[in-house]
Design a protein around this motif. Structure first.
Motif, mmCIF file in Angstrom:
data_model
loop_
_atom_site.group_PDB
_atom_site.id
_atom_site.type_symbol
_atom_site.label_atom_id
_atom_site.label_comp_id
_atom_site.label_asym_id
_atom_site.label_seq_id
_atom_site.Cartn_x
_atom_site.Cartn_y
_atom_site.Cartn_z
ATOM 1 N N ARG A 141 0.838 -1.212 0.000
ATOM 2 C CA ARG A 141 0.000 0.000 0.000
ATOM 3 C C ARG A 141 0.862 1.247 0.000
ATOM 4 N NH1 ARG A 141 -3.391 0.277 5.217
ATOM 5 N NH2 ARG A 141 -1.258 0.381 6.031
ATOM 6 N N ASP A 142 1.895 1.269 0.851
ATOM 7 C CA ASP A 142 2.744 2.449 0.956
ATOM 8 C C ASP A 142 3.637 2.609 -0.272
ATOM 9 O OD1 ASP A 142 2.240 3.262 3.940
ATOM 10 O OD2 ASP A 142 2.558 1.095 3.941
ATOM 11 N N VAL A 143 4.056 1.485 -0.863
ATOM 12 C CA VAL A 143 4.873 1.562 -2.082
ATOM 13 C C VAL A 143 4.064 2.144 -3.227
ATOM 14 C CG1 VAL A 143 6.075 0.200 -3.834
ATOM 15 C CG2 VAL A 143 6.387 -0.333 -1.428
ATOM 16 N N LEU A 144 2.846 1.636 -3.436
ATOM 17 C CA LEU A 144 2.009 2.158 -4.520
ATOM 18 C C LEU A 144 1.645 3.617 -4.272
ATOM 19 C CD1 LEU A 144 -0.360 -0.898 -5.184
ATOM 20 C CD2 LEU A 144 1.626 -0.168 -6.506
ATOM 21 N N GLU A 156 -9.886 -4.880 -4.060
ATOM 22 C CA GLU A 156 -9.284 -5.296 -5.334
ATOM 23 C C GLU A 156 -9.269 -4.167 -6.349
ATOM 24 O OE1 GLU A 156 -10.776 -8.375 -8.678
ATOM 25 O OE2 GLU A 156 -10.272 -9.309 -6.753
ATOM 26 N N THR A 157 -10.386 -3.453 -6.467
ATOM 27 C CA THR A 157 -10.447 -2.353 -7.439
ATOM 28 C C THR A 157 -9.460 -1.245 -7.095
ATOM 29 O OG1 THR A 157 -12.295 -1.414 -6.175
ATOM 30 C CG2 THR A 157 -12.850 -2.788 -8.081
ATOM 31 N N THR A 158 -9.258 -1.017 -5.809
ATOM 32 C CA THR A 158 -8.306 0.004 -5.378
ATOM 33 C C THR A 158 -6.880 -0.391 -5.749
ATOM 34 O OG1 THR A 158 -9.725 0.579 -3.507
ATOM 35 C CG2 THR A 158 -7.438 1.319 -3.406
ATOM 36 N N TYR A 197 -5.962 -2.345 -8.235
ATOM 37 C CA TYR A 197 -5.813 -2.216 -9.683
ATOM 38 C C TYR A 197 -5.620 -0.762 -10.088
ATOM 39 C CZ TYR A 197 -7.286 -7.090 -10.267
ATOM 40 O OH TYR A 197 -7.363 -8.469 -10.225
ATOM 41 N N ALA A 198 -6.428 0.136 -9.500
ATOM 42 C CA ALA A 198 -6.339 1.552 -9.855
ATOM 43 C C ALA A 198 -4.989 2.140 -9.443
ATOM 44 C CB ALA A 198 -7.479 2.323 -9.200
ATOM 45 N N GLN A 199 -4.535 1.813 -8.223
ATOM 46 C CA GLN A 199 -3.256 2.327 -7.744
ATOM 47 C C GLN A 199 -2.095 1.777 -8.567
ATOM 48 O OE1 GLN A 199 -2.392 4.289 -4.491
ATOM 49 N NE2 GLN A 199 -4.253 5.073 -5.420
ATOM 50 N N ALA A 200 -2.131 0.484 -8.869
ATOM 51 C CA ALA A 200 -1.042 -0.134 -9.629
ATOM 52 C C ALA A 200 -0.982 0.398 -11.052
ATOM 53 C CB ALA A 200 -1.209 -1.652 -9.641
ATOM 54 N N ALA A 201 -2.143 0.598 -11.676
ATOM 55 C CA ALA A 201 -2.171 1.123 -13.044
ATOM 56 C C ALA A 201 -1.579 2.522 -13.117
ATOM 57 C CB ALA A 201 -3.610 1.125 -13.574
ATOM 58 N N ALA A 202 -1.865 3.334 -12.103
ATOM 59 C CA ALA A 202 -1.337 4.699 -12.080
ATOM 60 C C ALA A 202 0.136 4.737 -11.707
ATOM 61 C CB ALA A 202 -2.144 5.554 -11.100
ATOM 62 N N ALA A 203 0.598 3.726 -10.949
ATOM 63 C CA ALA A 203 1.968 3.757 -10.432
ATOM 64 C C ALA A 203 2.972 3.072 -11.338
ATOM 65 C CB ALA A 203 2.008 3.109 -9.052
#
Length: 378
Positions: free
Chosen positions: A269-272, A309-311, A313-319
């Motif tokens: 969470r903190d990395v993303l 799960e959706t969070t 995906y959204a964070q990983a896609a942006a990061a």
């Protein structure tokens, strides 16, 4: 002779434990008939004992081509050049092996006893230690030693050795220059840390790299590297500093590059979050079977941090921009098997970009991202 040697070593350890100067302890326990070579041998054995592994294991650790030394009770195995072999040494009785494990844990600054029968740490020479006492280990103590690579390879050397293809080298160099955020995926022992050290060595010398690790393993050739390592709780269960704590601390330390040695828990969470708040050029390693499996791993780790799960995906896609996957073949050779581009979606999309045999649909996306960030065609 063996009994006399064992008694001498025991007397040496006893004197050192009482705080006696090592050289003086050797002099007092040495036989009057010992020559200079025997005294030198005694000093070397004592140095090896103080360092933790003892002379037999230290000899294996220092051998070229040995990446792992594994103790199963009183038998020893080594991973030499990617092949597992049994070493022709014996470490004594189970009680002596237990004493060895406890001594190594102490040298690594950690605790190993009945109350805490599993220990992780790093020995003074950089060797990574994992030890399990019996019980829960069956058949005697288990000791796993991962040697610290004495030389950091360059990306060019890895490419010359077949770890990555020339086109993979070019794209990875482009990702470094473009300050892309990348995850390095693969199984244990596939060479993720070796590759990441080589990658970080290519970062511009004017940039500040902050490496966050469970134990110190990354060793890039770079003039400005700061390392942070997690700390476990003390006997009272206090004083723990987690990887998530270190990620948050690193964000306040003016990093140009945030690097997580291994993303394996709630710290995801903190990395993303960090990679979504202007910290570009970040790298992290993660355990996965393939680049396409990384989204599922991120969801599993995100669940530990209470992320939906959706969070994730959204964070990983942006990061994230890309994933580099490393494997180990049947002969023990470590190599980059494929590169992939990350694209937004639910679930997160991972598009193969480069494999050992050719190009994939994600390569055009990677090239466009690199070109956009560099301001020049790629």
């Amino acid at each position: 002779m063996r009994t006399e040697t064992t008694n001498t070593e025991a007397a040496l350890r006893s004197r050192i434990a009482r705080g006696e100067v090592p050289a003086r302890a050797v002099g007092k326990t040495a036989s009057p008939l010992q020559g200079a070579s025997a005294l030198v041998t005694s000093m070397r054995n004592l140095d090896a004992t103080i360092a933790g592994p003892g002379p037999q294991l230290l000899g294996l650790i220092r051998e070229d081509g040995v990446s792992d030394v594994l103790v199963n009770g009183n038998t020893v195995w080594v991973d030499r050049h990617g092949k597992m072999e049994r070493a022709p040494i014996r470490l004594g009785s189970m009680s002596e092996v237990r004493e060895l494990a406890v001594r190594m844990a102490a040298a690594a600054g950690t605790r190993l006893d009945e109350a805490m029968p599993i220990a992780d740490g790093t020995l003074p020479d950089g060797t990574r230690l994992h030890a399990v006492l019996s019980p829960p280990a069956v058949g005697g103590p288990l000791i796993s030693l991962r040697t610290k690579r004495r030389v950091t390879f360059t990306l060019e050397e890895l490419a010359a050795g077949g770890t990555l293809t020339p086109e993979m080298l070019r794209v990875i160099e482009g990702l470094i220059e473009a300050r892309a955020n990348v995850f390095l995926s693969g199984a244990t022992g596939t060479g993720k840390t070796t590759l990441l050290s080589a990658i970080l060595s290519k970062v511009d010398a004017g940039q500040r790299i902050i490496c966050i690790e469970e134990v110190p393993e990354l060793s890039p050739t770079h003039p400005h590297v700061v390392s942070l390592c997690q700390r476990g709780p003390n006997v009272q269960g206090e004083g723990e500093v987690s990887l998530a704590d270190l990620v948050r601390a690193a964000m306040r330390m003016r990093p140009d590059r945030l690097v997580l040695g291994e993303c394996r828990g709630a710290e995801v969470r903190d990395v993303l979050t960090a990679l979504n708040t202007g910290h570009e050029g970040g790298w992290a390693t993660i355990h996965a079977n393939a680049a396409t499996d990384v989204p599922a791993r991120l969801v599993a780790l995100g669940a530990l941090a209470g992320m939906a799960e959706t969070t994730v995906y959204a964070q990983a896609a942006a990061a994230l921009d890309a994933i580099v996957h490393v494997t180990r073949d049947a002969s023990g050779n470590r190599m980059v098997s494929h590169l992939a581009a990350v694209e937004a979606g639910n679930p997160l999309k991972v598009l193969p970009a480069l494999t050992r045999s050719g190009e994939g649909p994600g390569l055009a996306l990677l090239r466009s991202r690199i070109a956009a960030r560099r301001g020049t065609q790629f």
